[in-house]
Motif scaffolding. Sequence first.
Motif, short mmCIF file in Angstrom:
data_model
loop_
_atom_site.label_atom_id
_atom_site.label_comp_id
_atom_site.label_asym_id
_atom_site.label_seq_id
_atom_site.Cartn_x
_atom_site.Cartn_y
_atom_site.Cartn_z
N PHE A 192 -22.14 11.39 -33.59
CA PHE A 192 -21.90 12.18 -34.80
C PHE A 192 -22.10 11.34 -36.05
CE2 PHE A 192 -17.67 10.33 -34.02
CZ PHE A 192 -17.29 9.93 -35.29
N LYS A 193 -22.44 12.03 -37.12
CA LYS A 193 -22.50 11.41 -38.45
C LYS A 193 -21.97 12.45 -39.43
CE LYS A 193 -25.74 8.49 -39.43
NZ LYS A 193 -25.02 7.21 -39.68
N LEU A 194 -20.85 12.12 -40.08
CA LEU A 194 -20.20 12.98 -41.05
C LEU A 194 -20.40 12.40 -42.44
CD1 LEU A 194 -18.09 15.17 -41.99
CD2 LEU A 194 -16.32 13.47 -41.42
N VAL A 195 -20.82 13.23 -43.38
CA VAL A 195 -21.10 12.80 -44.75
C VAL A 195 -20.13 13.51 -45.70
CG1 VAL A 195 -22.85 12.63 -46.56
CG2 VAL A 195 -23.54 12.55 -44.14
N TYR A 196 -19.51 12.74 -46.60
CA TYR A 196 -18.59 13.31 -47.59
C TYR A 196 -18.99 12.82 -48.97
CZ TYR A 196 -14.24 14.48 -50.03
OH TYR A 196 -13.30 15.00 -50.91
N ASP A 197 -19.39 13.74 -49.82
CA ASP A 197 -19.78 13.44 -51.20
C ASP A 197 -18.52 13.52 -52.07
OD1 ASP A 197 -20.81 13.26 -53.73
OD2 ASP A 197 -22.21 14.92 -53.55
N ALA A 198 -18.04 12.38 -52.53
CA ALA A 198 -16.77 12.34 -53.25
C ALA A 198 -16.81 13.12 -54.54
CB ALA A 198 -16.37 10.89 -53.51
N ALA A 199 -17.97 13.18 -55.21
CA ALA A 199 -18.06 13.87 -56.50
C ALA A 199 -18.02 15.38 -56.34
CB ALA A 199 -19.33 13.45 -57.24
N SER A 200 -18.82 15.90 -55.43
CA SER A 200 -18.91 17.36 -55.26
C SER A 200 -17.90 17.91 -54.26
CB SER A 200 -20.33 17.75 -54.81
OG SER A 200 -20.57 17.29 -53.50
N LYS A 201 -17.28 17.02 -53.47
CA LYS A 201 -16.32 17.39 -52.42
C LYS A 201 -16.99 18.14 -51.27
CE LYS A 201 -13.33 15.77 -55.33
NZ LYS A 201 -13.00 14.34 -55.26
N ARG A 202 -18.31 18.04 -51.19
CA ARG A 202 -19.00 18.67 -50.07
C ARG A 202 -18.99 17.75 -48.86
NH1 ARG A 202 -24.83 20.19 -51.93
NH2 ARG A 202 -24.63 18.20 -53.03
N ALA A 203 -18.97 18.35 -47.67
CA ALA A 203 -19.01 17.57 -46.43
C ALA A 203 -19.84 18.31 -45.40
CB ALA A 203 -17.59 17.35 -45.90
N TRP A 204 -20.59 17.56 -44.62
CA TRP A 204 -21.37 18.14 -43.54
C TRP A 204 -21.58 17.08 -42.47
CZ3 TRP A 204 -23.03 16.66 -48.23
CH2 TRP A 204 -24.05 15.71 -48.30
N ALA A 205 -22.01 17.51 -41.29
CA ALA A 205 -22.10 16.56 -40.17
C ALA A 205 -23.23 16.93 -39.23
CB ALA A 205 -20.78 16.52 -39.42
N TYR A 206 -23.73 15.90 -38.57
CA TYR A 206 -24.65 16.06 -37.45
C TYR A 206 -23.89 15.68 -36.17
CZ TYR A 206 -28.43 15.92 -40.91
OH TYR A 206 -29.27 16.18 -41.98
N VAL A 207 -24.06 16.45 -35.13
CA VAL A 207 -23.57 16.10 -33.80
C VAL A 207 -24.74 16.34 -32.85
CG1 VAL A 207 -21.91 16.56 -31.98
CG2 VAL A 207 -21.19 16.77 -34.37
N LEU A 208 -25.26 15.25 -32.28
CA LEU A 208 -26.48 15.34 -31.48
C LEU A 208 -26.28 14.70 -30.12
CD1 LEU A 208 -29.15 14.33 -34.16
CD2 LEU A 208 -28.58 16.63 -33.39
N PRO A 209 -26.93 15.22 -29.08
CA PRO A 209 -26.89 14.58 -27.76
C PRO A 209 -27.50 13.18 -27.82
CG PRO A 209 -27.86 16.79 -27.62
CD PRO A 209 -27.76 16.45 -29.08
N ASN A 210 -26.96 12.29 -27.02
CA ASN A 210 -27.53 10.95 -26.90
C ASN A 210 -28.69 11.02 -25.91
OD1 ASN A 210 -28.04 8.22 -26.94
ND2 ASN A 210 -26.24 7.65 -25.74
N ALA A 211 -29.76 11.65 -26.35
CA ALA A 211 -30.91 11.91 -25.50
C ALA A 211 -32.11 12.21 -26.36
CB ALA A 211 -30.62 13.10 -24.57
N GLU A 212 -33.27 12.27 -25.74
CA GLU A 212 -34.46 12.70 -26.47
C GLU A 212 -34.28 14.16 -26.83
OE1 GLU A 212 -39.30 12.91 -25.89
OE2 GLU A 212 -38.06 11.78 -24.48
N THR A 213 -34.21 14.45 -28.11
CA THR A 213 -33.85 15.79 -28.56
C THR A 213 -34.50 16.06 -29.90
OG1 THR A 213 -31.98 17.27 -28.99
CG2 THR A 213 -31.75 15.01 -29.75
#
Length: 287
Positions: A234-255
């Motif tokens: 997973f990779k979660l991103v949080y923009d402190a200025a805009s308070k927006r957050a989103w994330a990637y959750v991907l299989p540990n595989a060719e995808t």
Amino acid sequence: MHLRKIAVGLSALVLLSTGAQARGLLDLINVPGPHASHAGSASASSALQLYSSQQQQPSFDSCAQLFPGAKPINTATVPATMKPLALCSDNFAVLYSQTSKTPLVVVERLNAAQLKDAKGEERTNQFYPDPRIPKGGRAELSDYRGQHPAVDRGHQSPAADAPNPNAMAQTFALSNMVPQDPTNNRKIWSKVESDVRKFAKRADGNVFVFTGPIFDSGHSTIGDNKVWVPTRLFKLVYDAASKRAWAYVLPNAETAIQRPMDYQTFVKTTGLNLLGNLPVSGSVGRT
């Protein structure tokens, strides 16, 4: 900042990123900078010289500023069976597990100025076992060798985010690595990392990034030290200025790369409430 309690069981989720030949570890230890020191043997003990005296302590006290709101993850919220350890580096913090022999969460604070400094920084490719971790609780270089199928030592805090030689060297500690599918690491995950950097360069201030492995039931291990192999990342991103957050959750595989999910979906998908009580006012469709 608290993590939701992790259950380790048959059906439970457990909490849990190749280039040219580069300079040797001794050259890195002797680079100009706040942690420069005298040369020694290129070993884990020599690598200790890459870290300040505060960074050699098992605490987030010296890197609280790398967390949103300057509120580090509370290691007491991680089950004792995972043997958690707090590790600070110049530009990232690691919540490490001496059970999985991997990071559980790696946290970075990115901004345009840092990434400008990082552009063009020489990649070292000098991996080393983290000398701050007791030998029985850490991965060794030998654990990643001769694996079938092959695995990459996948950076969680990317080398491309490092703004100077010492920070670059620190990204190659095995405490910043998980066993990662080579195609995933070099193509799909590399694209995710690049997209996050592009966003951080445009952002109005600091962007906080949480990266880590997820170990679903049936995950495998590698090496004599039984390093856990994540089933997803997973990779979660949080923009402190805009308070927006989103994330990637991907299989540990060719995808294939997938659209990022909003924070609420991330929490439901992983059980990880990494932002605690911080305000989240929206997401993005793409970075």
